[in-house]
Every structure is written in structure tokens, then in C-alpha cells.
Design an enzyme around this catalytic site. Structure first.
Site, PDB file in Angstrom:
ATOM      1  N   ALA A  65      -8.996   7.899  39.727  1.00  0.00           N
ATOM      2  CA  ALA A  65      -7.563   8.077  39.923  1.00  0.00           C
ATOM      3  C   ALA A  65      -7.333   9.556  40.223  1.00  0.00           C
ATOM      4  O   ALA A  65      -8.140  10.407  39.824  1.00  0.00           O
ATOM      5  CB  ALA A  65      -6.831   7.658  38.657  1.00  0.00           C
ATOM      6  N   GLU A 112     -13.655   1.268  38.565  1.00  0.00           N
ATOM      7  CA  GLU A 112     -12.805   0.140  38.165  1.00  0.00           C
ATOM      8  C   GLU A 112     -12.316  -0.641  39.390  1.00  0.00           C
ATOM      9  O   GLU A 112     -12.212  -1.870  39.350  1.00  0.00           O
ATOM     10  CB  GLU A 112     -11.632   0.667  37.338  1.00  0.00           C
ATOM     11  N   GLU A 132     -13.417   9.436  32.183  1.00  0.00           N
ATOM     12  CA  GLU A 132     -12.055   9.779  31.738  1.00  0.00           C
ATOM     13  C   GLU A 132     -12.048  10.525  30.412  1.00  0.00           C
ATOM     14  O   GLU A 132     -11.155  11.323  30.141  1.00  0.00           O
ATOM     15  CB  GLU A 132     -11.201   8.512  31.612  1.00  0.00           C
TER      16      GLU A 132
END
Ligand code: CAA
Length: 258
Positions: A65, A112, A132
Site C-alpha cells: 500500500a 495481499e 507492515e
């Protein structure tokens, strides 16, 4: 919709969707996710498309992300907009098969996203990870859930808690990827796999996808019953008659998705 962060090409019944933010290693920002969900929904609705391939660049499938997009966000904002919930649910609703062709980094949201696809073909340069934890957060699009189901608790804990990367060989051994191919052959091999799927009856293909995905949601007895009833239902299709007749007559079946 005109796309700026992805490239979509449709040829020979295959929609090839390429993530295209090279300067950010294909990090998933709001625009990219919106465009990706739109392209996937459009591919589902397009009768010409029988299989979808999702890929990135040689260096990165996607490095996660977009950290720059997220860094200043508050809890209220991410909760209210349900950050990553909407687009990933849209991709999850696609009934046609989606193959991820992964070269280079597939990290965080990138790993993911690959796991949101139906299976992953990896180049020998692929690197998977859920780093993360290094950012003071945790996975948010399935890194603790889909990864655990794919590779088991020990490795999922290791990946999520240490943030280490897994190379293609370890990923294949662990069951995260279905096959490894040399980097130069990644697209050729993936498109060949997609072409094989595109030859089948779409009724079988969509039912298989539903049944395999169902196995993650229900107890074994329910899953077996769901599978068997779907199998039985195929005897109502012309493609079952054609597929079995073609075998008996030693010819190639001509499926018509009926
Ligand atoms: N978000 C935003 N930008 C990113 C990015 C990301 N996830 N990953 C890389 N970039 C950008 C870099 O900032 C850099 O841009 P600038 O040139 O403008 O500085 C550019 O892409 C190239 O990256 P690097 O210079 O870092 O390239 P490298 O080859 O030295 O390192 C890397 C590659 C190891 C992948 C490194 O970029 C990296 O660690 N990226 C972050 C990986 C990560 O933490 N991902 C998880 C994100 S959080 C998440 O995904 C949450 C979730 O589960 C939903």
C-alpha cells in the site's frame, strides 16, 4: 474509465492488467485501487474475457500500500472510508479466474493483492513479505488471514512478526505460489496458463473457483456437499454433454458456456 495507473490489454479472451506506477514500485494508492477495481469489474462484465492476468513490472509486482498516502491519515479517516475494504471486496466478487504473475517485490498490500487472485505464478526473482510491522502497523488486506491459510501458522507468524521476505523457492515450498518460472518466461508461461483456462467451459471454471473458495469458509462436510451438488448441476449443461461426448469420440470439445 481512462486509466493512468494501470494498463489493460484484451487479446485472445484474456484481459491482461498491468500495474503501472513505476516510480513508486506500483504502490497501491487510492487511484490505482479504484482503477484496478473498475478494470476487474469491467473484465467480469465483458463476454470476450475468459481469464484475467494481473501483473506488475520486472522489479515489483507491488511494493505494498502507498505509505506516503497513508502516513498522515487519522484513525477516523481510515475507519470512515474503510481503507482498502471497498476495492478489494469488488475484486473478490469477480467470478472469472484471475492469475497473478509476480516478478520482484510483492510486499504488504502487494503480497495481499497477489493472494486475492486465484493463484500465483512467480518468477525466480519474486520476493514476498508482510513488512507492515516495520511501519508500526500490521497487514490490512489479508496478510494475517489469507497468508495463514496458504502457508500455515508458523510461517505466517514469522513473516508478519519479523517482516522478513520470502524468496520464490520458499514461497513455492510453502504453498504460496503454484509454480516458479524463469523471469524471462514469466509472461509467456502465465499467458499460456490463462489460454488453457480460456479454452474450458466458463460454467466449469466459475464453479471450480466458487467451490475452492468455499473450502475456506465452511466445514469439510458442507464443502463436500456444496462441491457435489455443483458437480451434479453440471449435468444440466450442454458443455457436460459435449465434453464427455468429445472424450468418447476422441475429438477436441467445443464448449459453448451453456
Ligand atoms: N509506498 C509508497 N512508495 C513506495 C513504496 C510504498 N509501499 N515502496 C516503494 N516506494 C517508493 C519509494 O519511496 C521510492 O520513491 P522515491 O524515489 O520517490 O523515494 C521508490 O518507490 C523506489 O523505492 P526504493 O528507493 O525504496 O527502492 P529500493 O529498491 O531501494 O527498495 C523496497 C525496494 C525494498 C521494496 C523498498 O521500497 C520498500 O521497503 N518499500 C516499502 C515496502 C513496505 O513496507 N510495504 C508495506 C506497505 S504498508 C501496507 O501494505 C499495508 C497493508 O497491508 C494494507
Amino acid at each position: 474509465m481512462a486509466y493512468e495507473t494501470i494498463i489493460v490489454e484484451i487479446e485472445d479472451h484474456i484481459a491482461l492488467v498491468k500495474l503501472n506506477r513505476p516510480d513508486a514500485l506500483n504502490a497501491l494508492n487510492a487511484q490505482l485501487l479504484t482503477e484496478l477495481a473498475d478494470a476487474m469489474t469491467a473484465a467480469q462484465a465483458n463476454d470476450k474475457v475468459r481469464c484475467i492476468v494481473l501483473t506488475g513490472s520486472e522489479k515489483a509486482f507491488a511494493a505494498g500500500a502507498d505509505i506516503k498516502m497513508m502516513s498522515e491519515k487519522s484513525y477516523t479517516e481510515v475507519f470512515t472510508e474503510d481503507l482498502f475494504g471497498g476495492e478489494t471486496a469488488e475484486i473478490g466478487r469477480v467470478r472469472k479466474p484471475i492469475i497473478a504473475a509476480v516478478s520482484g517485490y510483492a510486499l504488504g498490500g502487494g503480497c495481499e493483492l497477489a493472494m486475492l487472485c486465484d493463484f500465483i505464478i512467480a518468477s525466480d526473482t519474486a520476493k514476498f513479505g508482510q513488512p507492515e510491522v516495520n511501519l508500526g502497523v500490521m497487514a490490512g488486506i489479508g496478510g494475517t488471514q489469507r497468508l495463514t491459510r496458504a502457508i500455515g501458522k508458523a510461517k505466517a507468524m514469522d513473516m508478519n512478526l519479523t517482516g522478513r521476505f520470502m524468496d520464490a523457492e520458499e514461497a513455492e515450498r510453502a504453498g504460496l505460489v503454484s509454480r516458479i518460472v524463469p523471469a524471462k518466461k514469466l509472461m509467456e508461461e502465465t499467458m499460456a496458463a490463462a489460454a488453457k483456462i480460456a479454452e474450458k467451459s466458463m460454467i466449469s471454471v466459475s464453479a471450480i473457483k466458487e467451490a475452492v473458495n468455499r473450502s475456506f469458509e465452511v466445514p469439510l462436510a458442507e464443502g463436500l456437499l456444496f462441491e457435489r451438488r455443483l458437480f451434479h448441476s453440471m449435468f444440466a449443461t450442454e458443455d457436460q454433454k459435449e465434453g464427455m461426448a468429445a472424450f468418447v469420440e476422441k475429438r477436441t470439445p467445443q464448449f459453448r458456456d451453456r
